[in-house]
Design a protein around this motif. Structure first.
Motif, PDB file in Angstrom:
ATOM      1  N   ILE A 204       0.863  -1.178   0.000  1.00  0.00           N
ATOM      2  CA  ILE A 204       0.000   0.000   0.000  1.00  0.00           C
ATOM      3  C   ILE A 204       0.899   1.227   0.000  1.00  0.00           C
ATOM      4  N   ASN A 205       0.653   2.132  -0.930  1.00  0.00           N
ATOM      5  CA  ASN A 205       1.452   3.353  -1.056  1.00  0.00           C
ATOM      6  C   ASN A 205       0.571   4.502  -1.479  1.00  0.00           C
ATOM      7  N   SER A 206       0.890   5.688  -0.988  1.00  0.00           N
ATOM      8  CA  SER A 206       0.222   6.885  -1.474  1.00  0.00           C
ATOM      9  C   SER A 206       0.763   7.250  -2.853  1.00  0.00           C
ATOM     10  N   ALA A 207      -0.035   7.980  -3.597  1.00  0.00           N
ATOM     11  CA  ALA A 207       0.332   8.309  -4.975  1.00  0.00           C
ATOM     12  C   ALA A 207       1.554   9.215  -5.057  1.00  0.00           C
ATOM     13  N   ASP A 208       1.737  10.081  -4.053  1.00  0.00           N
ATOM     14  CA  ASP A 208       2.821  11.070  -4.123  1.00  0.00           C
ATOM     15  C   ASP A 208       3.344  11.302  -2.710  1.00  0.00           C
ATOM     16  N   GLU A 209       4.330  10.499  -2.308  1.00  0.00           N
ATOM     17  CA  GLU A 209       4.752  10.540  -0.908  1.00  0.00           C
ATOM     18  C   GLU A 209       6.257  10.400  -0.782  1.00  0.00           C
ATOM     19  N   LEU A 210       6.732  10.095   0.429  1.00  0.00           N
ATOM     20  CA  LEU A 210       8.161   9.940   0.696  1.00  0.00           C
ATOM     21  C   LEU A 210       8.756   8.799  -0.126  1.00  0.00           C
ATOM     22  N   THR A 211       8.084   7.663  -0.161  1.00  0.00           N
ATOM     23  CA  THR A 211       8.557   6.524  -0.950  1.00  0.00           C
ATOM     24  C   THR A 211       8.209   6.751  -2.417  1.00  0.00           C
ATOM     25  N   PRO A 212       9.193   6.844  -3.296  1.00  0.00           N
ATOM     26  CA  PRO A 212       8.897   7.136  -4.704  1.00  0.00           C
ATOM     27  C   PRO A 212       8.027   6.037  -5.327  1.00  0.00           C
ATOM     28  N   ILE A 213       6.886   6.410  -5.852  1.00  0.00           N
ATOM     29  CA  ILE A 213       5.971   5.424  -6.432  1.00  0.00           C
ATOM     30  C   ILE A 213       6.590   4.750  -7.652  1.00  0.00           C
ATOM     31  N   SER A 215       9.616   3.720  -7.954  1.00  0.00           N
ATOM     32  CA  SER A 215      10.429   2.598  -7.487  1.00  0.00           C
ATOM     33  C   SER A 215       9.546   1.416  -7.080  1.00  0.00           C
ATOM     34  N   VAL A 216       8.381   1.725  -6.523  1.00  0.00           N
ATOM     35  CA  VAL A 216       7.455   0.665  -6.126  1.00  0.00           C
ATOM     36  C   VAL A 216       6.895  -0.033  -7.367  1.00  0.00           C
ATOM     37  N   LEU A 217       6.516   0.752  -8.366  1.00  0.00           N
ATOM     38  CA  LEU A 217       6.008   0.168  -9.614  1.00  0.00           C
ATOM     39  C   LEU A 217       7.078  -0.699 -10.275  1.00  0.00           C
ATOM     40  N   ASP A 218       8.308  -0.242 -10.227  1.00  0.00           N
ATOM     41  CA  ASP A 218       9.402  -1.013 -10.806  1.00  0.00           C
ATOM     42  C   ASP A 218       9.590  -2.327 -10.054  1.00  0.00           C
ATOM     43  N   PHE A 219       9.454  -2.292  -8.734  1.00  0.00           N
ATOM     44  CA  PHE A 219       9.599  -3.508  -7.932  1.00  0.00           C
ATOM     45  C   PHE A 219       8.469  -4.495  -8.223  1.00  0.00           C
ATOM     46  N   ILE A 220       7.242  -3.982  -8.335  1.00  0.00           N
ATOM     47  CA  ILE A 220       6.114  -4.851  -8.672  1.00  0.00           C
ATOM     48  C   ILE A 220       6.338  -5.502 -10.038  1.00  0.00           C
ATOM     49  N   ASN A 221       6.821  -4.719 -10.979  1.00  0.00           N
ATOM     50  CA  ASN A 221       7.119  -5.268 -12.307  1.00  0.00           C
ATOM     51  C   ASN A 221       8.207  -6.336 -12.223  1.00  0.00           C
ATOM     52  N   TYR A 222       9.221  -6.085 -11.400  1.00  0.00           N
ATOM     53  CA  TYR A 222      10.293  -7.059 -11.206  1.00  0.00           C
ATOM     54  C   TYR A 222       9.737  -8.372 -10.661  1.00  0.00           C
ATOM     55  N   LEU A 223       8.849  -8.283  -9.674  1.00  0.00           N
ATOM     56  CA  LEU A 223       8.252  -9.495  -9.107  1.00  0.00           C
ATOM     57  C   LEU A 223       7.455 -10.263 -10.156  1.00  0.00           C
ATOM     58  N   SER A 224       6.751  -9.529 -11.015  1.00  0.00           N
ATOM     59  CA  SER A 224       5.960 -10.194 -12.055  1.00  0.00           C
ATOM     60  C   SER A 224       6.847 -10.955 -13.031  1.00  0.00           C
ATOM     61  N   THR A 225       8.029 -10.409 -13.323  1.00  0.00           N
ATOM     62  CA  THR A 225       8.940 -11.112 -14.233  1.00  0.00           C
ATOM     63  C   THR A 225       9.488 -12.383 -13.604  1.00  0.00           C
ATOM     64  N   LYS A 226       9.465 -12.452 -12.282  1.00  0.00           N
ATOM     65  CA  LYS A 226       9.926 -13.640 -11.567  1.00  0.00           C
ATOM     66  C   LYS A 226       8.763 -14.572 -11.211  1.00  0.00           C
ATOM     67  N   ASN A 227       7.553 -14.194 -11.664  1.00  0.00           N
ATOM     68  CA  ASN A 227       6.347 -14.978 -11.371  1.00  0.00           C
ATOM     69  C   ASN A 227       6.102 -15.089  -9.864  1.00  0.00           C
ATOM     70  N   LEU A 228       6.363 -13.977  -9.158  1.00  0.00           N
ATOM     71  CA  LEU A 228       6.165 -13.933  -7.723  1.00  0.00           C
ATOM     72  C   LEU A 228       4.900 -13.137  -7.404  1.00  0.00           C
ATOM     73  N   PRO A 229       4.142 -13.550  -6.390  1.00  0.00           N
ATOM     74  CA  PRO A 229       2.828 -12.953  -6.119  1.00  0.00           C
ATOM     75  C   PRO A 229       2.919 -11.584  -5.459  1.00  0.00           C
ATOM     76  N   SER A 230       2.199 -10.616  -5.991  1.00  0.00           N
ATOM     77  CA  SER A 230       2.167  -9.296  -5.371  1.00  0.00           C
ATOM     78  C   SER A 230       0.946  -8.525  -5.835  1.00  0.00           C
ATOM     79  N   GLN A 231       0.518  -7.594  -4.985  1.00  0.00           N
ATOM     80  CA  GLN A 231      -0.535  -6.651  -5.332  1.00  0.00           C
ATOM     81  C   GLN A 231      -0.104  -5.273  -4.858  1.00  0.00           C
TER      82      GLN A 231
END
Length: 264
Positions: A204-213, A215-231
């Motif tokens: 869970i992340n805010s659209a515009d916050e301290l944690t760059p969104i 980087s989070v989108l990139d991590f989710i994409n990375y997990l998908s390429t590894k066939n790892l579960p994430s939302q």
């Protein structure tokens, strides 16, 4: 009524403790929740999130809120090592049965979310993160001119929210890493973790916050390429972690309850 045991030592060498929150009807089938507090690895403590421990216990989870060593006295990998030490202690303790690894869940706030992902990759615990920072090394390369500070508004006279956030992001990451060296920072990137056993993950992340969104989108994409579960749940606004935690507590617990039902 929640029963609380305070300051149960899990690491004698470093005198680290956990608080435990017991629900009313604790049984051998009770699910276990580990909550990792945030604070940029340099501040925060288990006492400050007591109300969440009570909420989790009232929802039916035997809840553990461990402390861990903080920077700048203790730099990477101290906090991550402490998290691993805690889980090993928990699995060997009288609070769990031999097959209880499948009954353990996590919620991590801010940097606590980074640590929760680290553990989820090793143990497969279903996990929810609130504003987990997942990337540092590339971020530093793109923010060479950013000056680190926990109070950039006061120290540098900054008024732009994004500049203040960037200054703080650089401060806490560099403080925990003990350096601005890219190779060290890369070790704290979530992509660098062993994610072989990653279980269900809700970020869970805010659209515009301290944690760059981004980087989070990139991590989710990375997990998908590894066939790892994430939302990923992106919520409006710029609140970070505990800023919106109460509002999204039910969604977080509902996610874990759904996973628990599937594991019956």
């Amino acid at each position: 009524m929640t029963i609380i045991k305070n300051n149960i030592i899990y690491d004698q060498n470093h005198q680290l403790a956990t608080d435990i929150y017991f629900p009313n009807d604790t049984t051998t089938n009770t699910k276990i929740l580990i909550f990792w507090h945030g604070g940029g690895w340099f501040r925060g403590n288990k006492e400050s999130v007591k109300e969440f421990g009570i909420s989790f216990a009232n929802a039916g989870f035997m809840t553990f809120i461990p402390e861990y060593r903080l920077a700048p006295k203790h730099i990477y990998p101290a906090a991550h090592d402490d998290a691993l030490t805690f889980v090993n202690w928990l699995l060997e303790s009288h609070y769990t049965d031999d097959d209880d690894q499948k009954n353990i869940f996590q919620i991590g706030a801010s940097v606590g979310g980074n640590m929760a992902i680290y553990l989820a990759g090793k143990f497969g615990f279903p996990t929810v993160t609130w504003s987990a920072p997942v990337e540092f090394s590339d971020w530093f390369k793109n923010h060479i001119d950013t000056k680190p500070s926990p109070v950039a508004k006061e120290e540098f006279g900054l008024i732009d929210r994004h500049q203040i956030a960037a200054s703080f992001y650089k401060y806490f990451a560099q403080t925990y890493a003990g350096t601005a060296n890219e190779a060290v920072l890369a070790k704290i990137n979530a992509k660098s973790f062993d994610l072989t056993n990653l279980g269900p993950l809700l970020m869970i992340n805010s659209a515009d916050e301290l944690t760059p969104i981004t980087s989070v989108l990139d991590f989710i994409n990375y997990l998908s390429t590894k066939n790892l579960p994430s939302q990923l749940m992106v919520i409006p606004g710029h609140g970070h972690a505990m800023d919106y935690a109460k509002e999204y507590l039910d969604e977080s617990l509902d996610y874990l309850f759904q996973i628990a039902k599937r594991h019956r």
